[in-house]
Design a protein around this motif. Structure first.
Motif, short mmCIF file in Angstrom:
data_model
loop_
_atom_site.label_atom_id
_atom_site.label_comp_id
_atom_site.label_asym_id
_atom_site.label_seq_id
_atom_site.Cartn_x
_atom_site.Cartn_y
_atom_site.Cartn_z
N LEU A 126 -1.51 0.81 6.29
CA LEU A 126 -1.98 0.60 4.93
C LEU A 126 -1.26 1.51 3.94
O LEU A 126 -0.88 1.09 2.84
N ALA A 127 -1.07 2.75 4.36
CA ALA A 127 -0.36 3.69 3.48
C ALA A 127 1.08 3.26 3.26
O ALA A 127 1.62 3.35 2.14
N MET A 128 1.73 2.76 4.31
CA MET A 128 3.12 2.32 4.17
C MET A 128 3.21 1.10 3.26
O MET A 128 4.13 0.97 2.42
N LEU A 129 2.29 0.12 3.36
CA LEU A 129 2.28 -1.05 2.48
C LEU A 129 2.05 -0.65 1.03
O LEU A 129 2.69 -1.18 0.11
N THR A 130 1.13 0.26 0.82
CA THR A 130 0.88 0.73 -0.55
C THR A 130 2.11 1.37 -1.14
O THR A 130 2.46 1.15 -2.31
#
Length: 732
Positions: free
Chosen positions: A694-698
């Motif tokens: 999720l952090a990488m997508l954000t």
């Protein structure tokens, strides 16, 4: 002549007399017989004087000496010409006394040829002559002949000085509150007393001046016992002093006066024992050139002692009679072998009589117990000081109850002990308590004995795990073989692990553990046992052989969950999982009551507190048995039981621990329930990976400008825009 009777006595020598210690080994020592003439021509039974030198010819010569020591009784010399070292000869002097028949004659001197290097002179003492005063000093002398050397020796008697000494104490009772003396070089007033030492001399032919050396020892018994001197000389502050008394014809009596003082009460403990003052006196060494100095009377004492006392609050008689009473109890009644076993003794000491001095509580420590310290319980009462000591090879706790412990005193103290090392102890141990004081009368209290029972207790926990706890059939892309060669051909692996854990506190010496394994139903295999592994002090055997078909054993690694269980078997478990029975699930239960079981018998060795014994049974589920019975769930139950047979102590519990339980593996058809198999760390790792994705997508969306799009105008901005447009139109 040996006594004051007017009749003469007779001495007869027997120099060849043999004394028979053993019948085969007589000793020639010689003997002299003394016959006392009780009436004219009437003699007593002989008094025998036996020699001590073998082949010395004691009694060869006998000579009456007269009264050598001027005590009123005649003396005698006896020759022993071949006695002593190298048979050099001896002469023995015997003094007469009042009751010769009962006391015999007293040996006072043994003469030898002193001027020769070896003290030997051939035939010394073969002839004797005495009874004549050769130097006119009013004392008879002695001549000794030595026929082997052709010489004689002349011995002249010395004057005998008799001393009468006295010691006076003023006062005899020291009152610690009466301080009348000033301690030199200080401002301290002390309690003191005066000591007068007086002496008088007498004797025949003594010199005109006699110097008497008087040595005074204060509280001398404390010196022999290693105690503290309670009194000292005021001028020197030392416990001993030596003085000189000059006496003679012109001054037959002289005195010395000393002042001694009592030390402070906090410097010593003993207030009851009398203070002994000892006087030793002797003749001072003669001045150079003085010939034949006198000697002290050999039969007079040269020692004198007197006693002083410390005033006590004990009435007119100054004798304290206490009434000591002791009571005690403990905070527990039994000890468990292997436990810490902390014990507190609560003790109350009371004195209902007069003052008790140097009062101590003696607590005898039993074997296995260790003294920890004092536990203060009653704050309103004074607390005694206690310390551990070895007294006559006994371990004791000594508590100081006061010096004195005055009338009406009540003291309470709690003594804490740790009792261990009870493996070889008997059915109980006891603490022995008593109060001791230095009083002469009623010096002890009632004895108290506190006993603790010793028991052995061990809490054994039996737990187990089935891995997996359920098997779901069928397996995709797998079919059982009619003639299996490898164990993988049979079915999935099923492992049961049993742990016998000792939660203590006591140890067990030996136990039996039995496992009933669900092996066959009629002629069909259920859980086909491959191997048994153990960990800890345990060994197992079976009633039939394992792996009877001889299947090839696969090299398998234990799963992480199984390894975690094995690692924790020997350590205390904060959260223990109960034995899985799976009986709450619906299905037919197969156990040793309705199927054939493999019997596994295990012997467990010594398990101390915190130790475990583990049995691991690895098997294969025989899938071919369950194929004809599709859609029917089964529970394969193994039963396990243990029984302790011995504990390593003299004390055995009335009942030994034992317990039995069961553990099951569920076999069913359909979709497997895998929730049980997902470890916690897998769930946590999945959550962390999800958060990371999720952090990488954000971050990627932010880099692409997703969050930088223009916002639509607000209502006020639209109204302003319309107003501006209308204004521009009007102007046109």
């Amino acid at each position: 002549m040996l006594c004051v009777l007017r009749t003469d006595d007779v001495l007869v020598g027997a120099p060849l007399y043999m004394e028979r210690e053993m019948e085969s080994k007589p000793r020639e020592v010689g003997r002299v017989y003394l016959y006392l003439q009780m009436a004219p021509l009437t003699f007593s039974k002989p008094v025998a004087l036996t020699g001590t030198h073998t082949f010395g010819r004691f009694g060869t010569a006998i000579a009456p000496l007269g009264d050598v020591n001027q005590d009123g009784y005649n003396d005698v010399a006896v020759g022993c010409p071949f006695g002593g070292e190298e048979h050099g000869g001896r002469v023995l002097i015997f003094n007469g006394n009042r009751d010769v028949l009962k006391q015999s004659l007293t040996l006072s001197q043994e003469l030898k040829a002193a001027w020769t290097p070896s003290g030997s002179l051939p035939g010394y003492g073969f002839t004797l002559r005495g009874g004549q005063d050769l130097d006119s000093n009013q004392y008879p002398d002695l001549i000794v002949g030595a026929f082997g050397a052709g010489e004689v020796s002349v011995y002249r008697s010395r004057a005998v000085v008799s001393v009468e000494a006295a010691m006076t104490l003023t006062p005899r009772i020291l009152n610690p509150d009466d301080r009348q003396c000033h301690l030199p070089q200080t401002d301290i007033m002390v309690t003191c007393l005066k000591v007068d030492v007086c002496a008088a001399v007498s004797g025949v032919g003594i010199p005109s001046s006699v110097d008497l050396r008087a040595e005074l020892q204060l509280d001398w018994l404390k010196g022999t016992r290693g105690g503290v001197k309670r009194v000292l000389f005021l001028d020197t502050q030392q416990p001993h002093h030596t003085g000189l008394l000059t006496l003679g014809h012109s001054r037959p009596r002289a005195c010395l006066s000393y002042t001694i003082y009592l030390r402070e009460e906090d410097e010593f403990r003993d207030k009851l024992t009398p203070i002994s003052l000892a006087l030793n006196y002797s003749l001072a060494p003669p001045p150079p050139g003085q010939y034949l100095p006198p000697v002290l009377n050999h039969y007079s004492s040269t020692f004198l002692q007197e006693h002083a006392y410390i005033l006590l609050d004990c009435g007119d008689d100054n004798i304290c009679v206490p009434d000591l009473q002791l009571s005690a109890h403990m905070d527990r009644s039994e000890l468990v072998i292997g436990d810490d076993n902390l014990v507190t003794l609560t003790i109350t000491a009371v004195n209902r009589g007069e003052g008790a001095y140097e009062t101590e509580l003696h607590t005898l420590i039993p074997p296995g117990a260790d003294y920890i310290g004092v536990k203060r319980r009653v704050e309103s009462l004074s607390q005694p000081n206690c310390e551990y000591k070895m007294v006559n090879e006994s371990r004791m706790v000594l508590c100081d109850l006061g010096n004195p412990m005055v009338a009406g005193t009540e003291l309470s103290v709690g003594l804490r002990f740790s009792v261990q090392r009870l493996e070889d102890a008997g059915p109980k141990i006891s603490f022995e308590l008593q109060i001791h004081s230095s009083n002469k009368d009623n010096s002890k209290s009632n004895p108290v004995s506190l006993s603790l029972s010793i028991v052995a207790k061990a809490q054994l926990d039996l737990r187990g795990v089935s891995h997996p706890s359920q098997v779901v059939l069928p397996f995709p892309h797998w079919e059982p073989k009619e003639k299996p060669v490898k164990e993988d051909d049979v079915g999935p692996q099923v492992t049961h692990i049993y742990e016998l854990h000792n939660s203590g506190p006591s140890s067990i010496q030996e136990a039996e553990l039995q496992v009933g394994w669900p092996y066959r139903f009629h002629d069909e295999n259920l859980l086909y046992a491959m191997e048994i592994k153990t960990d800890g002090p345990i060994s197992c055997r079976t009633n039939t052989s394992l792996n009877p078909l001889g299947l090839q054993i696969s090299t398998l690694q234990d799963t992480p969950e199984l390894l975690g269980f094995l690692r924790n078997t020997s350590a205390p478990h904060r959260h223990r999982r109960a034995v899985t029975t799976a009986q709450s699930s619906s299905g037919k239960t197969l156990n040793c009551t309705n199927i054939s079981c493999l019997r596994i018998m295990c012997v467990v060795g010594r398990l101390d507190h915190g130790q475990s014994a583990v049995v691991k049974i690895r098997s294969r589920l025989w899938v071919h048995t369950f194929l004809p019975r599709r859609n029917y769930p089964y529970i394969l139950n193994s039963t396990v039981s243990f029984m302790v047979t011995a504990m390593p102590y003299r004390i055995q519990p009335p009942t030994l621990p034992q317990h039995s339980t069961s553990m099951g593996t569920l076999v069913l058809w359909g979709t497997p329930d895998v929730s049980f198999a997902v470890p916690l760390w897998v769930i946590i790792l999945a959550i962390l990976l999800g958060l990371l994705v999720l952090a990488m997508l954000t971050l990627a969306m932010w880099k692409c400008g997703f969050f930088d799009r223009a916002q639509p105008p607000a209502k006020d901005d639209v109204s302003d825009q319309e107003q501006l447009t209308s204004d521009q139109t009007g102007d046109a």
